[in-house]
Design an enzyme around this catalytic site. Structure first.
Site, PDB file in Angstrom:
ATOM      1  CD1 TRP A 159      31.817   3.439 -12.030  1.00  0.00           C
ATOM      2  CD2 TRP A 159      33.072   2.863 -10.267  1.00  0.00           C
ATOM      3  NE1 TRP A 159      32.414   2.236 -12.312  1.00  0.00           N
ATOM      4  CE2 TRP A 159      33.186   1.845 -11.267  1.00  0.00           C
ATOM      5  CE3 TRP A 159      33.791   2.704  -9.074  1.00  0.00           C
ATOM      6  CZ2 TRP A 159      33.979   0.714 -11.096  1.00  0.00           C
ATOM      7  CZ3 TRP A 159      34.578   1.570  -8.914  1.00  0.00           C
ATOM      8  CH2 TRP A 159      34.674   0.597  -9.913  1.00  0.00           C
ATOM      9  CG  HIS A 179      29.679  -0.573 -12.515  1.00  0.00           C
ATOM     10  ND1 HIS A 179      30.829  -0.963 -11.894  1.00  0.00           N
ATOM     11  CD2 HIS A 179      28.754  -0.519 -11.514  1.00  0.00           C
ATOM     12  CE1 HIS A 179      30.615  -1.140 -10.597  1.00  0.00           C
ATOM     13  NE2 HIS A 179      29.367  -0.872 -10.349  1.00  0.00           N
ATOM     14  NE  ARG A 205      30.797   4.932 -15.372  1.00  0.00           N
ATOM     15  CZ  ARG A 205      31.824   4.171 -15.691  1.00  0.00           C
ATOM     16  NH1 ARG A 205      32.941   4.714 -16.114  1.00  0.00           N
ATOM     17  NH2 ARG A 205      31.730   2.866 -15.575  1.00  0.00           N
ATOM     18  CD  GLN A 219      30.153  -0.566 -17.878  1.00  0.00           C
ATOM     19  OE1 GLN A 219      29.632  -1.278 -17.032  1.00  0.00           O
ATOM     20  NE2 GLN A 219      31.228   0.172 -17.634  1.00  0.00           N
ATOM     21  CB  VAL A 262      38.026  -8.850 -10.033  1.00  0.00           C
ATOM     22  CG1 VAL A 262      36.725  -9.214 -10.709  1.00  0.00           C
ATOM     23  CG2 VAL A 262      38.504  -7.470 -10.440  1.00  0.00           C
ATOM     24  CB  ALA A 316      33.457 -10.640 -13.373  1.00  0.00           C
TER      25      ALA A 316
HETATM   26  N1  DAH Z   1      32.541  -2.222 -13.884  1.00  0.00           N
HETATM   27  C1  DAH Z   1      33.813  -1.748 -14.348  1.00  0.00           C
HETATM   28  C2  DAH Z   1      33.665  -0.338 -14.874  1.00  0.00           C
HETATM   29  O1  DAH Z   1      32.607   0.085 -15.121  1.00  0.00           O
HETATM   30  C3  DAH Z   1      34.360  -2.626 -15.431  1.00  0.00           C
HETATM   31  C4  DAH Z   1      34.735  -3.982 -14.922  1.00  0.00           C
HETATM   32  C5  DAH Z   1      36.013  -4.247 -14.523  1.00  0.00           C
HETATM   33  C6  DAH Z   1      33.801  -4.995 -14.871  1.00  0.00           C
HETATM   34  C7  DAH Z   1      36.413  -5.488 -14.066  1.00  0.00           C
HETATM   35  C8  DAH Z   1      34.165  -6.268 -14.391  1.00  0.00           C
HETATM   36  C9  DAH Z   1      35.487  -6.497 -13.996  1.00  0.00           C
HETATM   37  O2  DAH Z   1      33.305  -7.268 -14.321  1.00  0.00           O
HETATM   38  O3  DAH Z   1      35.818  -7.733 -13.559  1.00  0.00           O
HETATM   39  O4  DAH Z   1      34.656   0.330 -15.070  1.00  0.00           O
END
Ligand code: DAH
Length: 348
Positions: A159, A179, A205, A219, A262, A316
């Site tokens: 990030w 995010h 970002r 998002q 995760v 998620a």
């Molecule tokens: N937060 C991640 C991003 O911004 C995307 C993401 C990936 C969200 C996996 C999730 C997850 O909830 O389980 O790239």
């Protein structure tokens, strides 16, 4: 020789015909002079009365009076008509048409990202998910630490971060959230399972922009936690949403991917709707298009918010709305969304 009575009736007839063809007030005036005037036609005829026998004179005299009265009445009626016509003509001439064609009203519409966002939220709402929002300026803790991305962990490099230049003693660093995942933790801290939420919002970002990167993006975070939630729920839910957004015939594929919060983590791909899996420019010849990241919520995150990870499990996911809008509408440069160029925006 016709009798005086006959002459009177003929005169009446003639006068009525002439009156009917009188076209304006001036002509009406001369009609009156001609027929009813002191030296007019009727007088001319009635002058002959003098030579009649008394009895006949009374009768013809009465007839002459009746003819005079009726022609006077017809005259009055005709004058009213002509006056009205004249007035109507005058009004018509004087009338000024002040109506300009109106200026067309500009019709607003929703931004393509807003349209897509609403469709995504509606797809989840139909499956029982609630919408909740969180802050755009976020603590380091929620954006990273609580999601198992500690300081100096290499996952932070995933990030590119915009830090807020603000520090008070004892307070943690602040940033523009990268995010919407921090809302998972924020929500779980305040609620108990069962949980089914979607959390939309802007993320930021530190990017060098190019056709697929913007420094601001939208998002939607997805979170479901309950007893007995499994990968089957994740797959079923995300496949259903993908079909609602991209067509019921879509096939969905899950591919392992690393996300710190995760375990296991995976990306969701759909078969390319342009080439139907043959391979084309849209899908980079692979036949598959990646639409979101997802996974089973890490048990340590559940434990950190006080849930028993032996009892509760969850999944998620995170969707990039601009990316989905680009795929749906065939937009090839993410930067077009926020340049406010009407030539672009009016196409949606
Ligand atoms: N937060 C991640 C991003 O911004 C995307 C993401 C990936 C969200 C996996 C999730 C997850 O909830 O389980 O790239």
């Amino acid at each position: 020789m016709p009798s005086l009575a006959e002459t009177l009736r003929e005169l009446e007839e003639e006068a009525r015909t002439a009156l009917a063809s009188v076209a304006d007030l001036e002509a009406l005036d001369s009609w009156r002079t001609t027929y009813l005037g002191r030296r007019g036609r009727l007088r001319e005829v009635t002058r002959g009365l003098a030579s009649l026998a008394p009895e006949e004179r009374r009768q013809v005299g009465a007839l002459a009076n009746r003819v005079l009265e009726e022609l006077e009445a017809a005259f009055g009626e005709r004058r009213r008509q002509l006056e009205q016509e004249a007035l109507a003509r005058k009004l018509a001439e004087a009338a000024l048409d002040v109506s300009l064609p109106g200026r067309p009203l500009l019709r607003g519409r929703l931004h393509p990202v807003t349209q897509t966002l609403r469709d995504v939220l509606a797809a989840f709402a139909a499956l029982g998910f609630q919408v909740v929002e969180g802050p755009e300026v976020e603590w380091d803790y929620y954006n990273f630490e609580a999601l198992l991305i500690p300081k100096d962990h290499p996952a932070r490099d995933l990030w590119a971060t915009l830090w807020i230049d603000y520090r008070r003693d004892g307070e943690m660093p602040m940033l523009l959230r990268t995010h919407t995942s921090p809302n998972q933790v924020r929500y779980m801290e305040k609620h108990r399972p069962p949980i089914r939420i979607v959390s939309p919002g802007r993320c930021y970002r530190y990017e060098a922009t190019d056709p697929t990167h913007e420094w601001m993006l939208t998002q939607v975070e997805v979170l479901a936690v309950d007893e007995g939630i499994s990968m089957a729920d994740l797959k079923g839910t995300l496949a259903e949403v993908a079909r609602r957004l991209f067509g019921t015939e879509r096939r969905v594929r899950f591919r392992c991917e690393y996300y710190p919060f995760v375990e296991p983590g995976m990306d969701v791909l759909i078969d390319c709707f342009q080439c139907r899996g043959e391979g084309c420019r849209t899908c980079g010849q692979s036949g598959w298009i990646e639409i979101l990241g997802s996974g089973m919520v890490h048990p340590r995150i559940l434990a950190n918010v006080g849930y028993d990870p032996e009892r509760y499990t969850g999944f998620a996911a995170g969707l990039g709305i601009e990316r989905i809008a680009m795929l749906r509408y065939g937009i090839d440069d993410i930067r077009l969304f926020y340049q406010n160029d009407l030539r672009f925006l009016e196409q949606f």
